[in-house]
Design a protein around this motif. Structure first.
Motif, short mmCIF file in Angstrom:
data_model
loop_
_atom_site.label_atom_id
_atom_site.label_comp_id
_atom_site.label_asym_id
_atom_site.label_seq_id
_atom_site.Cartn_x
_atom_site.Cartn_y
_atom_site.Cartn_z
N ASP A 307 0.84 -1.19 0.00
CA ASP A 307 0.00 0.00 0.00
C ASP A 307 0.87 1.25 0.00
O ASP A 307 1.53 1.56 1.00
N GLU A 309 0.09 4.26 0.35
CA GLU A 309 -0.34 5.21 1.37
C GLU A 309 0.41 5.00 2.68
O GLU A 309 0.59 5.94 3.46
N ARG A 313 1.90 7.61 5.71
CA ARG A 313 1.51 7.58 7.12
C ARG A 313 2.72 7.45 8.04
O ARG A 313 2.78 8.08 9.10
#
Length: 556
Positions: A307, A309, A313
């Motif tokens: 992922d 993303e 994060r």
């Protein structure tokens, strides 16, 4: 001669698409809006097995257990509105654990959609709600669209970061018939290959590290062989909190419990995270209220995650966006090339330090009583490939650091959602998916009562799960906090429980009562060999259990 196909209902089109995608098991609780699905399941019972449940939430958890223990899609169907809401906890648990779960539900008749007239089971914007609880959700508008959208659900569920998906279909549309063009199984795209430059940077950091440590999560469960090979190449210990347990067994030289990893962490200079959010070093060991977008303490971080993303994060010094298995294999090859002819770190000393830390922590953990002795009794009876499920009880919490998971996927937890009551129905799904393997779930009395009605499901379907229920007459964790943090102002934490042995007997379930680890050890072998479900009630005096939290949230 041209063959003329018969028209099929929307429910039948959905079920045919499930079968085309290799689904052989569905969990569910039928209702008016989903009758066509369940009728199609009845007509296809030679190809797909349906397990009923007593509550929609249990249906979802059973599908979650099926998926969590196998990596294959778990499918369930419940009615819209309150049925979907009841199953919501299971959906968000699957979302938190990256488990491929498919929900099939109905909706109000097409003419009533969006009009707020209060039709049966209507909730405002059900699809919008589902989209916020799942990785992807959609509405099947026409019977003919069912194969395409079911295949898209499988593609979304299994590509990239796995997760739950949902399909809804209006009550009237599901019962309509049309000629449907069948499709084969969904085409699941292969993960994007890792960037060679990113792999090279990651390998250089790891090869030059003094004391690297590997942390794994749910996303690495299918990459156990590659993780083990990397650990051996790098002389790097491997640890996990929940989702990555069993990839490298705790009894192996490089396998660490989270408590041992915390002991060794001060000497760690590079962390390799594979398929994990890295909860240990960013929340558990630094405080749950402190935000970190980089690894605290100045350590270098290498990440392999499918992922992209995740790299935003929690930023890495060497981010590798790739499937855990493919990324780890590419990293193995790069590390081998860089290590050729170069001096290796002193693996013997590293392993000796790990062994010493394990011994020291084991002596400390042994003081978490009686939980650790009960866990040891279960571990001694459960085969290495048997499944152990936690629940939010004192033994379950202690298992985070005191249970030795020996094979991938055999430690099944609730993930970061912390969903009380998930354990027993999830264990039923695990056993359905793995009928030839043993399954034990530890529950507190409070959590077990969330799904106690599924004793009926277990008995009716002959699902041979062993449920070990710790009966201390309280929500033990809440009561401890009220005693230690709120001056003993107890409220809503004491429980008046049923007689669990008589209750099990009423459901037709074998039951035993024990009051010590030795007594549990005596009854477990026969319970594990039973042909049906078994409940073992463990009598625990109130406030007698040691707190596991110093090992889960150690002082920074």
């Amino acid at each position: 001669m041209l063959q003329v196909r018969d028209a099929v209902s929307g429910g039948r089109a959905i079920v045919d698409a499930l079968i085309a995608n290799g689904v052989d098991t569905v969990f569910g609780l039928p209702g008016a809006q989903t009758y066509p699905i369940f009728d199609a399941l009845a007509l296809s019972d030679d190809r797909i097995r349906t397990y009923g449940a007593r509550h929609e939430q249990a249906s979802g958890y059973m599908a979650f257990g099926y998926a969590r223990s196998t990596g294959r899609p778990g499918v369930f169907s419940v009615v819209p509105g309150p049925g979907v809401l009841n199953a919501g906890a299971a959906l968000i648990t699957a979302l938190g654990c990256c488990a491929p779960v498919l929900l099939l539900t109905g909706d109000v008749p097409s003419a009533f959609k969006g009009r707020g007239r209060g039709h049966l089971h209507e909730i405002p914007d059900q699809l919008g709600l589902l989209k916020r609880m799942t990785k992807w959700s959609a509405r099947i508008e026409r019977v003919e669209d069912a194969p395409v959208l079911v295949n898209e659900a499988f593609r979304q569920m299994l590509s990239g970061r796995p997760g739950p998906v949902a399909l809804e279909m209006a009550w009237d549309t599901m019962g309509e018939t049309a000629v449907v063009d069948p499709l084969g199984p969904a085409d699941i795209p292969a993960p994007t290959a890792a960037d060679p430059a990113a792999i090279e940077a990651a390998a250089r950091l790891l090869v030059t590290a003094r004391r690297p440590m590997i942390m794994t999560g749910s996303g690495a469960q299918h990459a156990a062989g590659e993780v083990r090979a990397l650990a051996a190449l790098l002389d790097a210990p491997v640890t996990a909190l929940r989702g990555g347990r069993g990839i490298v067994g705790g009894g192996e030289p490089l396998g660490l419990s989270s408590a041992v990893a915390h002991r060794l962490y001060p000497e760690t200079d590079v962390v390799l995270g594979i398929g994990t959010r890295l909860e240990l070093p960013t929340m558990r060991w630094t405080g749950m209220m402190t935000w970190h977008d980089r690894l605290p303490g100045g350590r270098k971080l290498v990440r392999i995650d499918v992922d992209p993303e995740e790299m935003i994060r929690l930023k890495a010094d060497a981010p590798v966006v790739a499937d855990a298995k493919a990324g780890a294999q590419a990293l193995i090859e790069a590390v081998q090339r860089l290590q050729a002819g170069a001096p290796r770190r002193d693996g013997a000393t590293i392993r000796a330090d790990i062994a010493a830390a394990k011994a020291a922590v084991a002596a400390e953990v042994a003081g978490v009583q009686p939980e650790v002795d009960y866990l040891d009794a279960i571990r001694a009876a459960l085969p290495d490939d048997g499944f152990f499920l936690t629940e939010l009880c004192q033994a379950g919490f202690a298992s985070y650091f005191a249970w030795e998971a020996r094979q991938p996927r055999t430690y099944v937890s609730e993930g970061y959602q912390g969903t009380l009551g998930y354990g027993f129905p999830t264990a039923l799904g695990v056993k359905v998916a793995n009928p030839d393997r043993k399954v034990v779930v530890v529950c507190g009395d409070g959590g077990f009562m969330f799904g106690v009605q599924e004793l009926a499901t277990a008995a009716q379907e002959g699902i041979a799960v062993v449920a070990v229920v710790f009966d201390n007459g309280a929500y033990g964790n809440v009561r401890r906090d009220q005693r230690t943090r709120y001056e003993g102002r107890f409220i809503a934490s004491d429980l008046q429980n049923p007689d669990f042995l008589k209750l099990a007997e009423a459901f037709g379930v074998e039951a035993h009562g024990v009051a010590s680890p030795a007594e549990l050890a005596a009854v477990l072998p026969a319970a594990l060999d039973a042909a049906g479900p078994v409940l073992i009630r463990v009598a625990v005096p109130s406030d007698s259990e040691a707190s596991p939290w110093p090992f889960i949230h150690p002082a920074p």
